[in-house]
Scaffold this motif. Structure first.
Motif, PDB file in Angstrom:
ATOM      1  N   UNK B  86       0.521  -1.165  -0.008  1.00 14.01           N
ATOM      2  CA  UNK B  86      -0.103  -0.001   0.048  1.00 14.01           C
ATOM      3  C   UNK B  86       0.776   1.171  -0.095  1.00 14.01           C
ATOM      4  N   UNK B  87      -0.316   2.306  -0.144  1.00 13.00           N
ATOM      5  CA  UNK B  87      -1.664   2.323  -0.070  1.00 13.00           C
ATOM      6  C   UNK B  87      -2.171   1.288   0.179  1.00 13.00           C
ATOM      7  N   UNK B  88      -3.817   1.299   0.005  1.00 11.07           N
ATOM      8  CA  UNK B  88      -4.474  -0.018   0.184  1.00 11.07           C
ATOM      9  C   UNK B  88      -4.543  -0.493  -1.215  1.00 11.07           C
ATOM     10  N   UNK B  89      -3.908  -1.850  -1.562  1.00 13.48           N
ATOM     11  CA  UNK B  89      -3.787  -2.099  -2.989  1.00 13.48           C
ATOM     12  C   UNK B  89      -5.271  -2.564  -3.255  1.00 13.48           C
ATOM     13  N   UNK B  90      -6.173  -3.000  -2.508  1.00 12.66           N
ATOM     14  CA  UNK B  90      -7.559  -3.370  -2.912  1.00 12.66           C
ATOM     15  C   UNK B  90      -8.390  -2.171  -3.094  1.00 12.66           C
ATOM     16  N   UNK B  91      -7.899  -1.057  -2.889  1.00 11.60           N
ATOM     17  CA  UNK B  91      -8.885   0.080  -3.471  1.00 11.60           C
ATOM     18  C   UNK B  91      -8.952  -0.033  -4.921  1.00 11.60           C
ATOM     19  N   UNK B  92      -7.764  -0.578  -5.625  1.00 17.12           N
ATOM     20  CA  UNK B  92      -7.671  -0.745  -7.014  1.00 17.12           C
ATOM     21  C   UNK B  92      -8.618  -1.998  -7.346  1.00 17.12           C
ATOM     22  N   UNK B  93      -9.678  -1.855  -7.857  1.00 15.55           N
ATOM     23  CA  UNK B  93     -10.605  -2.925  -8.142  1.00 15.55           C
ATOM     24  C   UNK B  93     -10.614  -3.232  -9.668  1.00 15.55           C
ATOM     25  N   UNK B  94      -9.402  -2.857 -10.179  1.00 19.51           N
ATOM     26  CA  UNK B  94      -9.288  -3.157 -11.674  1.00 19.51           C
ATOM     27  C   UNK B  94      -7.881  -4.118 -11.993  1.00 19.51           C
ATOM     28  N   UNK B  95      -7.621  -4.760 -10.865  1.00 21.57           N
ATOM     29  CA  UNK B  95      -6.455  -5.569 -11.052  1.00 21.57           C
ATOM     30  C   UNK B  95      -6.430  -7.245 -11.205  1.00 21.57           C
ATOM     31  N   UNK B 109       1.761 -14.669  -5.890  1.00 23.54           N
ATOM     32  CA  UNK B 109       1.222 -13.257  -5.410  1.00 23.54           C
ATOM     33  C   UNK B 109       0.891 -13.301  -3.960  1.00 23.54           C
ATOM     34  N   UNK B 110       1.351 -12.284  -3.371  1.00 27.53           N
ATOM     35  CA  UNK B 110       1.338 -11.954  -1.887  1.00 27.53           C
ATOM     36  C   UNK B 110       0.538 -10.610  -1.882  1.00 27.53           C
ATOM     37  N   UNK B 111      -0.262 -10.363  -0.935  1.00 28.86           N
ATOM     38  CA  UNK B 111      -1.116  -9.142  -1.014  1.00 28.86           C
ATOM     39  C   UNK B 111      -1.299  -8.682   0.515  1.00 28.86           C
ATOM     40  N   UNK B 112      -0.678  -7.564   1.021  1.00 30.16           N
ATOM     41  CA  UNK B 112      -0.691  -6.690   2.274  1.00 30.16           C
ATOM     42  C   UNK B 112      -1.688  -5.834   1.940  1.00 30.16           C
ATOM     43  N   UNK B 113      -2.791  -6.039   3.012  1.00 30.03           N
ATOM     44  CA  UNK B 113      -4.174  -5.035   2.873  1.00 30.03           C
ATOM     45  C   UNK B 113      -4.571  -4.944   4.323  1.00 30.03           C
ATOM     46  N   UNK B 114      -5.243  -3.798   4.332  1.00 24.04           N
ATOM     47  CA  UNK B 114      -6.023  -3.449   5.885  1.00 24.04           C
ATOM     48  C   UNK B 114      -7.112  -4.412   5.783  1.00 24.04           C
ATOM     49  N   UNK B 125     -12.513 -14.223  -5.604  1.00 20.95           N
ATOM     50  CA  UNK B 125     -11.797 -13.579  -6.862  1.00 20.95           C
ATOM     51  C   UNK B 125     -10.304 -14.061  -6.589  1.00 20.95           C
ATOM     52  N   UNK B 126      -9.711 -13.518  -5.348  1.00 20.61           N
ATOM     53  CA  UNK B 126      -8.432 -13.794  -4.947  1.00 20.61           C
ATOM     54  C   UNK B 126      -8.250 -15.362  -4.904  1.00 20.61           C
ATOM     55  N   UNK B 127      -9.186 -16.166  -4.481  1.00 20.27           N
ATOM     56  CA  UNK B 127      -8.910 -17.615  -4.471  1.00 20.27           C
ATOM     57  C   UNK B 127      -8.867 -17.897  -5.762  1.00 20.27           C
ATOM     58  N   UNK B 128      -9.751 -17.623  -6.724  1.00 16.54           N
ATOM     59  CA  UNK B 128      -9.511 -17.981  -8.280  1.00 16.54           C
ATOM     60  C   UNK B 128      -8.504 -17.774  -8.762  1.00 16.54           C
ATOM     61  N   UNK B 129      -7.597 -16.888  -8.457  1.00 15.67           N
ATOM     62  CA  UNK B 129      -6.396 -16.767  -9.075  1.00 15.67           C
ATOM     63  C   UNK B 129      -5.321 -17.375  -8.002  1.00 15.67           C
ATOM     64  N   UNK B 130      -5.585 -18.049  -7.220  1.00 11.44           N
ATOM     65  CA  UNK B 130      -4.346 -18.727  -6.405  1.00 11.44           C
ATOM     66  C   UNK B 130      -3.571 -17.701  -5.759  1.00 11.44           C
ATOM     67  N   UNK B 131      -3.958 -16.610  -5.135  1.00 11.13           N
ATOM     68  CA  UNK B 131      -3.146 -15.692  -4.263  1.00 11.13           C
ATOM     69  C   UNK B 131      -2.705 -16.533  -3.264  1.00 11.13           C
ATOM     70  N   UNK B 132      -1.120 -16.344  -3.357  1.00 11.23           N
ATOM     71  CA  UNK B 132      -0.461 -17.347  -2.425  1.00 11.23           C
ATOM     72  C   UNK B 132      -0.647 -16.727  -0.950  1.00 11.23           C
ATOM     73  N   UNK B 133      -0.457 -15.654  -0.665  1.00 11.42           N
ATOM     74  CA  UNK B 133      -0.457 -15.246   0.676  1.00 11.42           C
ATOM     75  C   UNK B 133      -1.177 -14.109   0.850  1.00 11.42           C
ATOM     76  N   UNK B 134      -1.863 -13.719   2.007  1.00 14.59           N
ATOM     77  CA  UNK B 134      -2.699 -12.336   2.265  1.00 14.59           C
ATOM     78  C   UNK B 134      -2.372 -12.054   3.878  1.00 14.59           C
ATOM     79  N   UNK B 135      -1.776 -10.911   3.965  1.00 15.50           N
ATOM     80  CA  UNK B 135      -1.815 -10.401   5.349  1.00 15.50           C
ATOM     81  C   UNK B 135      -2.498  -9.281   5.535  1.00 15.50           C
TER      82      UNK B 135
END
Lengths: 88, 392
Positions: B86-95, B109-114, B125-135
């Motif tokens: 971030x900033x908050x990456x999931x504010x971007x809903x076009x990724x 893919x790893x995502x750091x989000x609030x 959606x994140x699961x569909x693309x096999x996001x590996x790690x979310x914090x």
């Protein structure tokens, strides 16, 4: 491998902590971790104990384990130390 | 080596892999900041983004196709994973396009989000693309503590809902929490809450003296080095024992057991680049604050990302002299080749010097709290601060 000694001129640093033990070589800043028994053997090497003495101590420590099994493990461990240039 | 008894084990610590067979440095990770905006106003945030609830891309932010172009070039340099932060990456809903590209090309893919924007649909959606790690971030065990720290009412509810949605979608998320004056007393409750929510691990960060964190420290809302070490050594083990999951504090290797050092990720500064929202490249997100650490825009500048990676003077300076030129207590630390001075970006931000000692280690050394067994014995204390002798 009857006589064991820390490699000359290596200036190794051995550290034994509450949970851990490791050997640090300042020349290349490498760290080698030892478990409790590895540390036990290393301390004996530092005290210039002979191979037979180390084997004997390990056998006393593990009376239920066959001597030839302990010997095999010890030889392998010493081989690892030698491969890494830590003993001669 | 494993013997019959498995009792003499000797292991070598892996150091950071720096070069490939062609002797080129490997760009392992991109830390991508798709936006400089955030829908929260966290009091400790080192990035200090501007507040916004607007979803989608704003005018000066990289388009998904542009992010993919940078990722494509990074792949030729060895890219294995990206971290969206971030900033908050999931504010971007076009990724979604970016996720799809990474998933198809084996890029982790790893995502750091609030976590506040993760509804059920987003989690799937994140699961569909096999996001590996979310914090996700949670800084208190209740709305009162969390929301006052995160600066927005409702943040606690939204973040805990986000965790639930991720767990339902099949993720094992990590919670990251900042240790501060108000949550330390109730930390056990926070650890219990995270366990109940189904998180896999709880990572605790001390307040960093960067961005808004400086103000928090000035207001004495952080914990000092002594308090942090007391928490780590005397409070945390009991909490960990009670809840039986992975709870750890992020500290430099000198303060960790060998097992912890082996287990925890360390900043591999030789293998990372940061991508800022406008396409500028930096070491990481530090480019938000330090103009000298902006290395150019690969989509605009001749030579693209490859030229930056291979020829940038600051990067080459880092590679050449870290850790050998580290100063202060870092120069005397046994773990300097593993640690690489912890966070060189923070150090540069503060001192404009890549080699200055890391604040936590230097302060603990001054207070006599740096573990003696982790210091290289030396006859010279030149350049070292005075210190107390007492150890904790």
């Amino acid at each position: 491998m009857k006589k064991l000694r820390v490699k000359k001129g290596k200036d190794l640093i051995f550290r034994k902590e509450e949970e851990d033990a490791f050997i640090f070589t300042p020349e290349d800043a490498n760290i080698r971790t030892l478990n409790e028994n590895g540390a036990f053997i290393w301390e004996m090497i530092e005290k210039k104990e002979r191979y037979d003495e180390i084997l004997k101590s390990l056998c006393l420590k593990y009376p239920k384990v066959a001597k030839n099994r302990i010997k095999k493990d010890l030889d392998r461990f010493l081989g690892e130390l030698k491969k890494r240039g830590l003993i001669e | 080596m494993r013997g019959v008894l498995d009792r003499f084990f000797i292991g070598d610590f892996k150091r950071h892999m720096k070069k490939n067979r062609q002797k080129n440095y490997i760009l392992n990770s991109l830390y991508i900041n798709p936006t400089g905006r955030c829908n929260l106003k966290c009091r400790h945030c080192w990035i200090n983004p501007y507040y916004s609830n607007d979803t989608g891309a704003s005018g000066n932010e990289l388009k998904p196709g542009e992010i993919i172009s940078i990722i494509k070039e990074a792949r030729e340099l060895g890219l294995a994973n990206i971290k969206l932060t971030g900033g908050e990456p999931l504010l971007r809903n076009d990724l979604e396009e970016v996720f799809e590209f990474c998933a198809k090309n084996g890029i982790k893919i790893c995502i750091e989000t609030n976590g506040t924007l993760i509804d059920r649909g987003k989690a799937l959606l994140l699961k569909k693309y096999n996001v590996d790690f979310i914090s996700l971030s949670l800084d208190g065990c209740n709305p009162s503590i969390n929301d006052s720290f995160r600066g927005v009412k409702g943040a606690f509810r939204m973040a805990t809902d986000g965790i639930r949605n991720l767990v339902k979608a099949g993720f094992n998320p990590q919670v990251i929490t900042c240790l501060h004056r108000r949550n330390v007393e109730n930390f056990e409750k926070l650890a219990g809450l995270c366990k109940d929510l189904g998180v896999s691990s709880l990572k605790i960060n001390p307040v960093m003296p960067v961005g808004k964190g400086k103000r928090l420290i000035k207001d004495k809302q952080n914990l000092g080095v002594k308090e942090i070490l007391h928490f780590k050594n005397h409070i945390l083990p009991g909490i960990r024992n009670k809840f039986q999951y992975d709870i750890f504090i992020h500290l430099p290797p000198a303060f960790l057991s060998l097992k912890e050092i082996g287990k925890r990720g360390k900043c591999n500064i030789f293998g990372i680049l940061g991508v800022l929202p406008d396409g500028n490249i930096s070491i990481c997100g530090i480019g938000f604050h330090v103009d000298e650490l902006l290395f150019g825009k690969p989509l605009r500048d001749r030579g693209g990302l490859k030229r930056i990676w291979r020829e940038n003077k600051k990067l080459n300076e880092l590679r050449k002299h870290v850790p050998d030129r580290l100063e202060g207590v870092c120069s005397k630390c046994i773990f300097k080749k593993i640690c690489l001075g912890c966070c060189r970006a923070e150090v540069y931000y503060r001192d404009k010097n890549f080699y200055a000692p890391f604040w936590f280690c230097q302060e603990s050394y001054k207070q006599g709290l740096f573990p003696e067994s982790r210091l290289i014995p030396s006859t010279s204390d030149k350049g070292m601060p005075k210190r107390k002798i007492k150890q904790e």
